[in-house]
Design an enzyme around this catalytic site. Structure first.
Site, PDB file in Angstrom:
ATOM      1  N   ASP A   9       0.873  -1.162   0.000  1.00 21.24           N
ATOM      2  CA  ASP A   9       0.000   0.000   0.000  1.00 21.24           C
ATOM      3  C   ASP A   9       0.919   1.222   0.000  1.00 21.24           C
ATOM      4  O   ASP A   9       2.096   1.128   0.364  1.00 21.24           O
ATOM      5  CB  ASP A   9      -0.887  -0.032   1.249  1.00 21.24           C
ATOM      6  CG  ASP A   9      -1.710   1.228   1.403  1.00 21.24           C
ATOM      7  OD1 ASP A   9      -2.384   1.627   0.451  1.00 21.24           O
ATOM      8  OD2 ASP A   9      -1.641   1.830   2.495  1.00 21.24           O
ATOM      9  N   ASP A  11       0.087   5.140   0.983  1.00 20.98           N
ATOM     10  CA  ASP A  11       0.002   6.062   2.122  1.00 20.98           C
ATOM     11  C   ASP A  11      -0.029   5.297   3.439  1.00 20.98           C
ATOM     12  O   ASP A  11      -0.920   4.476   3.667  1.00 20.98           O
ATOM     13  CB  ASP A  11      -1.264   6.923   2.017  1.00 20.98           C
ATOM     14  CG  ASP A  11      -1.283   7.789   0.774  1.00 20.98           C
ATOM     15  OD1 ASP A  11      -0.997   8.985   0.878  1.00 20.98           O
ATOM     16  OD2 ASP A  11      -1.579   7.253  -0.319  1.00 20.98           O
TER      17      ASP A  11
END
Length: 219
Positions: A9, A11
């Site tokens: 992922d 952020d």
């Protein structure tokens, strides 16, 4: 298991973008003559996207009232995309270790292309990732497996031979539904009272150092 690829992922997992989100909210509130907010609630909202960040900044406003502010915030964020954002300390060493072993790595994010690619370019990651999949490239975003499988197709790997690392329950669900081995990133943007153990990932790593030590055992 020696992985064929490791996907992250963006952020709150690979890149600490919260400082730029907070800076943008601070600029907005200052321009509106409003008092600054503490950092913690903004940081905790980043993994859930701009709507959550603006809701944290303006809990007194309804969704219709906050939408023009959100759009203005995104324009400002784009202009300051990597003023303060950095790869989490220690993770670049993990990426280098993967590259040294010839193991592909990539990014699967619910962040739109508009922001993702300029951010990766600013951080020097754009040419290193084997695959990057953004929210506007798929019909269904995480926790649906579609973006995960698209990343695998772009990297030329089988999902069952991959690892997915994320700091939100949706990340772990997406990885699980894609038949990947899942790693919960405890260094990310957990909300108050949230426990990464609740996500039921295959591996829980409280810190980047924990993740790096575990990763070295798979290479």
């Amino acid at each position: 298991m020696r992985p064929a690829a490791v996907f992250f992922d963006l952020d709150g997992t690979l890149v600490d973008t919260a400082p730029d989100f907070y800076a943008g909210i601070s600029r907005m509130r200052s321009a509106r003559g409003e008092q600054p907010l503490p950092y913690a609630p903004i940081r905790a909202a980043v993994s859930a996207g701009s709507k959550a960040v603006l809701a944290a900044a303006y809990p007194e406003l309804g969704s219709e009232a906050v939408e023009p502010l959100r759009l203005a915030f995104l324009d400002d964020y784009e202009a300051h995309i990597a003023d303060h954002s950095r790869v989490f300390e220690g993770l670049d060493a993990a990426l280098l270790a993967l590259e040294a072993e010839g193991i592909a790595w990539g990014i699967v994010t619910n962040k739109p292309t508009r922001f993702t690619h300029p951010l990766l370019k600013a951080l020097g990651l754009d040419q290193r990732a084997a695959a990057v999949v953004c929210a506007d490239e798929v019909t269904q975003t995480k926790p649906h497996p579609e973006p995960m499988l698209l990343a695998c197709a772009r990297a030329g790997v089988a999902a069952r031979e991959c690892i997915y690392v994320g700091d939100h329950a949706r990340d772990i669900e997406a990885g699980r539904r894609s038949d990947m081995l899942t790693v919960a990133a405890g260094w990310g943007y957990l909300a108050d009272g949230e426990q990464m153990s609740d996500w039921q990932a295959d591996i829980d790593c409280a810190t980047v150092a924990d993740f790096s030590r575990w990763l070295m055992t798979t290479l």
